[in-house]
Structures are given as structure tokens and as C-alpha cells.
Design a protein around this motif. Structure first.
Motif, PDB file in Angstrom:
ATOM      1  N   LYS A  54       0.832  -1.203   0.000  1.00  0.00           N
ATOM      2  CA  LYS A  54       0.000   0.000   0.000  1.00  0.00           C
ATOM      3  C   LYS A  54       0.867   1.254   0.000  1.00  0.00           C
ATOM      4  O   LYS A  54       0.593   2.216  -0.711  1.00  0.00           O
ATOM      5  N   LYS A  55       1.928   1.190   0.795  1.00  0.00           N
ATOM      6  CA  LYS A  55       2.848   2.333   0.856  1.00  0.00           C
ATOM      7  C   LYS A  55       3.471   2.598  -0.509  1.00  0.00           C
ATOM      8  O   LYS A  55       3.587   3.742  -0.945  1.00  0.00           O
TER       9      LYS A  55
ATOM     10  N   VAL B  61       2.219   1.816  -3.428  1.00  0.00           N
ATOM     11  CA  VAL B  61       1.205   2.370  -4.326  1.00  0.00           C
ATOM     12  C   VAL B  61       1.005   3.861  -4.046  1.00  0.00           C
ATOM     13  O   VAL B  61       0.959   4.677  -4.964  1.00  0.00           O
ATOM     14  N   GLU B  62       0.921   4.200  -2.769  1.00  0.00           N
ATOM     15  CA  GLU B  62       0.736   5.606  -2.400  1.00  0.00           C
ATOM     16  C   GLU B  62       1.902   6.458  -2.882  1.00  0.00           C
ATOM     17  O   GLU B  62       1.731   7.566  -3.379  1.00  0.00           O
ATOM     18  N   ALA B  63       3.090   5.896  -2.739  1.00  0.00           N
ATOM     19  CA  ALA B  63       4.282   6.644  -3.134  1.00  0.00           C
ATOM     20  C   ALA B  63       4.282   6.959  -4.630  1.00  0.00           C
ATOM     21  O   ALA B  63       4.875   7.943  -5.072  1.00  0.00           O
TER      22      ALA B  63
ATOM     23  N   GLU C  42       1.575   7.567  -6.468  1.00  0.00           N
ATOM     24  CA  GLU C  42       0.486   8.450  -6.859  1.00  0.00           C
ATOM     25  C   GLU C  42       1.015   9.848  -7.147  1.00  0.00           C
ATOM     26  O   GLU C  42       1.843  10.377  -6.418  1.00  0.00           O
TER      27      GLU C  42
ATOM     28  N   ARG D  35       0.647   0.720 -13.537  1.00  0.00           N
ATOM     29  CA  ARG D  35      -0.454   1.672 -13.407  1.00  0.00           C
ATOM     30  C   ARG D  35      -0.580   2.503 -14.666  1.00  0.00           C
ATOM     31  O   ARG D  35       0.257   2.454 -15.549  1.00  0.00           O
TER      32      ARG D  35
ATOM     33  N   ALA E 203      -6.158  -1.144  -5.059  1.00  0.00           N
ATOM     34  CA  ALA E 203      -6.664   0.080  -5.648  1.00  0.00           C
ATOM     35  C   ALA E 203      -7.944  -0.166  -6.441  1.00  0.00           C
ATOM     36  O   ALA E 203      -8.829   0.666  -6.465  1.00  0.00           O
TER      37      ALA E 203
ATOM     38  N   GLN F 199     -11.367   0.263  -4.951  1.00  0.00           N
ATOM     39  CA  GLN F 199     -11.896   1.599  -4.696  1.00  0.00           C
ATOM     40  C   GLN F 199     -12.848   2.055  -5.801  1.00  0.00           C
ATOM     41  O   GLN F 199     -13.560   3.026  -5.632  1.00  0.00           O
TER      42      GLN F 199
END
Lengths: 331, 186
Positions: free
Chosen positions: B28-29, B31-33, B35, B55, B102, B105
Motif C-alpha cells: 500500500k505504501k 502504491v501511495e508513493a 500516486e 499503473r 486500488a 476503490q
């Protein structure tokens, strides 16, 4: 001998005669090979005759199968089959809506690879995109095969070309010149002899089933065709000038189909592509292709490694994956 | 021209929470990084394990496969904001790994095309469409047909729900993995 054993050895006698084709088989050879007395062989031949088979018997030469009843039931087709899977289970109907609808239902219920639905008459034969398929009860051939191929869904469309090559061979074996119009219609002198409609259910990476629906104009005569079909359709009987034993032709179709399916499974699309090109009635000709509300015109140059039609239009090579192809003029 | 998403090796072992050195929180970290960056693909190896993240837009098909040579325009076909390409990606995408976090969501479930062909909303030109927007559908209900070389592939709903969006025009070419419908699960 109980009834089923009797029926069984009768089928053996029939297979033996069918195998010999136009040649005579001596009663002695049959009784030896099949482990039956010569009297029993004679009795089976008599019983076959009673069922509508015509068997010549000539002193000192033996027996010869001259004609088989013009029916498509497992009794007629079964002994003529030399396949390992295709048609070994045969679902026979006098009349059915569409053989493919029945085959799809059977596939949903778990039918095995190679199970075949065959019918003397279809009341709702289907073509591409909801078009009808003409049925001539007792005259033509309509069958659908359930396949469970070990293919990714993306390659399943190759099967439609595999089927066209196989069917073309069966038609040529019956002595009728035929060519393939992309993707898989069979034509004789520009008129339609046979059509193939294939349906599939698949997940992203797995084919559940494929139902291959085949319709062949076998013994229908031109005068029996609906008026609108006369200029564009023909039959094996019209092309040959004499009728074709339908059971024999059905068995030949299934056997050719199995050969080509096996080859495709073992060697991939390459040999099928080469065979399709050889049998093509499309390549090298001017064609018009319509899909949806668009159309294009050009020269059909080739099929690619997945079977798509490559059409050279003004300066472009278009890759056609679906649509109605019309042949515009002779080569 | 659309960004072409670089293909990456699939992680040899799917990463699950608690399995091996990578935890779900780690992924998750990652993926967030990513974005807000232009990075479209990342492969991270650690302690002999590997995480692959892809992505951006749907993966470009290997070859342009359609009725007309021009590839279908990408923009109208991806109306659902898709930070991760999982539903539209080729089979090689490791659906079991990071991107699924992701995907969840998204509002609803995307039905994608299992192969290249022509998309039809009805069994024949004269018949009504299999489904319209707003239709309540059952699992196993036929949604459309994709045709290639007279092979008709009936696409069925894998879940019950409501048709939220139809993403492709009738009788137009579709690519492998192209989004066809958005379904709001029942």
C-alpha cells in the motif's frame, strides 16, 4: 444371442461392408474376422436390408454395400465413423429448433468434447447475427459439435478456420469442387454450399466450451430452395448431379474435422493457415467487407497468423476480424 | 498517443498479507508513493521476493488488432478513473498482488472483453439489446457478444447487479481486455 449382441454384430457386419467401400467382401472373410458363422452373416445382411440398406450379394464374390438409408441416426452414422471422439456420442433428433441451441444446452450440462447433435430438420436454424439458415427436412445436413479445446480464448477463433478446411476436404472427397470464402463459408462456383457458425463460452484464460454449428446443403435441389436463395446457394447433389448418402457424408465431415482439430492441437495454426490459403476462394480477389455500418473495398491479400483477413485498400492494409465479405468479381 | 505501459515480469509469488517479507501495508505504501508521479511500472525486489506494480491506462495490446487498422481511441473507453490497470490488463498482470487494493476503490465492477473482435449489444441487428443502462442483471445473464471470424462469444455477467455504464458503441471493434460494462454489484 441376446438382442443387443445381435444388434452389435449387425453393426460390425455393416462397418465391415462400409469399410470395403465399392469392393465385394466374401462371406467367408467376414465370418472369419467377426467370429460369426456364415449363416449368421447372411442373417445380418438380411436384417440390414430390412432396415433399408441395399446390399448386393454375388455368388463367389460376396457382399457389397450399395446404398444406405438416407437417415442421420446413430444407427446409420455410427458404423461409418472412424473417429476417436467426434460423434462417438451422437444426439439424434427428427426435428429440433437449432442443433447448436441443443448442443449449447448439453455443453452447459457438462457434455464431453466431441459430442454431436444432429437433426433431420431444423425449425429455427441460425446463421450469423440472427440470420436464418434454410432447412430442408431429410435432405440436408445440420449438426453441431461440442468442443472443449485446450486453447486460450484469444485463439479460439482459429477453430472456425480449422472447421472450414475440414469441411472443404469432406466436400471435395464427395467429388464436388469447393472453395472457402473468408472466414468459413464453402462455395461451389460462387454459390454457398455450407456455413459454419461457432459459439463459445469462456473466461479470461479458459474456454469452457465451443459449439461448432455446421449446415450443409446436401441433397436439396435448386427448385426446392426458397426463391431468394436460388441465385446464391447450391447443393452437393446439384453440383454432382446425383444425391449424396447423408450418413456417409456426415461421418466424413466428422472424421475430417477430427483430423484437422488434432493437427491444430498438435502443430498450431501454421498448417491450418497454409491449408486454408490453398482452399481459399477469397484471396487475390476484390472484396467488399461490411461490419456494422462501415464498409471497405479492396483486394484480399492474405490471412494473417491468427486468421484475420488482410485487405489492401487504397494504400493501406486493413486487418479484418469480423464482418460480411462479398466477392466482387472473378479472379 | 497513449502512454504505453511497460510490461514487467510477474512476481513469482503473489504477495499476500503476512506472506514473506512484503506485507500488504508495504505494498500500500508503494502504491501511495507512486500516486501523482509519472511512473507507470515498478518492480521491487527484496529478500528474494518481488513486487510488480503497473499503473496508468489499460495496457496497450501487443498488436493493433481491429477491423480498421486505427486503434480504438483510448480516452472514451476508460471513463472510470483507473489508477491501476488490473481489470483491463493482459493475463500477465499479477491480479493477486498489489493493484487489487486500488481496484476495489472503483465504483462497481468492470466487465472486460476476453478477446479481440467486434462488440455487439444485441443478438441480431433487429433485436433489442441484451441489456440497457440501469438494467438489473442476474449472474450468468448474457450482456453482449464479441465476434471474431464468425466465432460468437457471449459475455455473461459474473455477478448480479445493475448496469451502470456501457462503455463501447455497438458494432465497433474491441481489444483484448477492453472495458465493456461497469456493473454496480447487487
Amino acid at each position: 444371442m441376446d438382442k443387443s449382441a445381435q444388434a452389435c454384430s449387425e453393426e460390425l457386419v455393416l462397418s465391415f461392408l462400409a469399410e470395403a467401400g465399392d469392393a465385394f467382401v466374401s462371406g467367408e472373410a467376414m465370418s472369419e474376422k467377426l467370429g460369426l458363422s456364415r449363416a449368421a452373416v447372411w442373417k445380418h445382411v438380411e436384417s440390414l436390408r430390412a432396415r433399408g440398406y441395399r446390399v448386393d450379394a454375388v455368388a463367389a464374390r460376396g457382399y457389397r454395400l450399395v446404398a444406405i438409408p438416407d437417415r442421420l441416426s446413430p444407427l446409420e452414422i455410427g458404423p461409418l465413423l472412424n473417429t476417436h471422439d467426434l460423434g462417438q456420442t451422437l444426439h439424434y433428433f427428427e426435428e429440433v429448433g437449432s442443433t447448436s441451441d441443443v448442443a449449447k444446452q448439453l455443453a452447459e450440462e457438462g457434455a464431453d468434447h466431441g459430442e454431436v447433435v444432429v437433426a433431420e430438420a431444423q425449425t429455427a436454424g441460425r446463421g450469423r447475427r440472427g440470420r436464418g439458415w434454410f432447412s430442408a427436412p431429410g435432405k440436408n445436413l445440420a449438426f453441431s459439435v461440442v468442443l472443449r479445446p485446450e486453447l486460450p480464448p484469444q485463439r479460439a477463433a482459429e477453430l472456425t478456420l480449422v472447421a472450414s478446411v475440414a469441411l472443404c476436404d469432406a466436400v471435395r472427397d464427395a467429388g464436388v469442387a469447393a472453395g472457402i470464402k473468408w472466414p468459413n463459408d464453402l462455395l461451389h462456383e460462387g454459390r454457398k454450399l455450407a456455413g459454419i457458425l461457432t459459439e463459445m463460452e469462456a473466461e479470461a484464460d479458459r474456454v469452457h466450451w465451443v459449439v461448432l454449428g455446421v449446415g450443409v446443403n446436401v441433397n436439396v435441389r435448386e427448385a426446392e430452395l426458397p426463391e431468394e436463395l436460388r441465385p446464391i446457394a447450391t447443393s452437393l447433389a446439384e453440383a454432382r448431379g446425383e444425391p449424396v448418402p447423408r450418413a456417409l457424408f456426415a461421418a466424413a465431415c466428422l472424421s475430417r474435422l477430427e483430423q484437422w482439430l488434432d493437427r491444430h492441437a498438435e502443430e498450431g495454426f501454421g498448417p491450418v493457415r497454409a491449408a486454408w490459403r490453398e482452399r481459399s476462394d477469397t484471396l487475390g480477389r476484390e472484396v467488399a467487407v461490411e461490419v456494422g455500418d462501415r464498409s471497405l473495398t479492396g483486394r484480399a491479400e492474405d490471412i494473417d497468423e491468427s486468421g484475420a483477413l488482410l485487405v489492401r485498400t487504397e494504400g493501406r492494409l486493413e486487418r479484418v476480424l469480423s464482418g460480411d465479405v462479398r466477392l466482387l468479381r472473378a479472379r | 498517443m497513449a502512454r504505453r505501459v511497460e510490461r514487467v515480469q510477474q512476481a513469482e509469488q503473489p504477495v499476500e498479507a503476512g506472506a514473506g517479507p512484503f506485507t500488504l501495508a508495504d505494498v500500500k505504501k508503494l502504491v501511495e508513493a507512486l500516486e501523482g508521479t509519472d511512473v507507470t511500472s515498478l518492480v521491487w525486489s527484496r529478500s528474494g521476493e518481488k513486487v510488480a506494480i503497473r499503473r496508468g491506462e489499460k495496457a496497450a495490446p501487443v498488436a493493433p488488432l481491429s477491423y480498421v487498422a486505427a486503434p480504438a481511441p483510448l480516452a472514451p473507453l476508460t471513463p472510470v478513473p483507473a489508477p491501476m490497470p488490473a481489470p483491463a490488463a493482459p493475463a500477465a498482470a499479477s491480479a493477486a498482488s498489489a493493484p487489487s487494493a486500488a481496484v476495489e476503490q472503483k465504483p462497481g465492477v468492470i466487465v472486460t472483453s476476453p478477446f479481440v473482435g467486434t462488440f455487439y449489444r444485441a443478438p441480431s441487428p433487429e433485436s433489442p439489446p441484451f441489456v440497457e443502462v440501469g438494467a438489473v442483471i442476474k449472474k450468468g445473464q448474457v450482456l453482449c457478444i464479441v465476434e471474431a471470424m464468425k466465432l460468437m462469444n457471449e459475455i455473461e455477467a459474473e455477478i448480479p447487479g445493475k448496469i451502470a455504464e456501457i462503455l463501447v458503441q455497438n458494432a465497433t471493434p474491441v481489444e483484448f481486455g477492453e472495458p465493456l460494462f461497469r456493473i454496480e454489484p447487487a
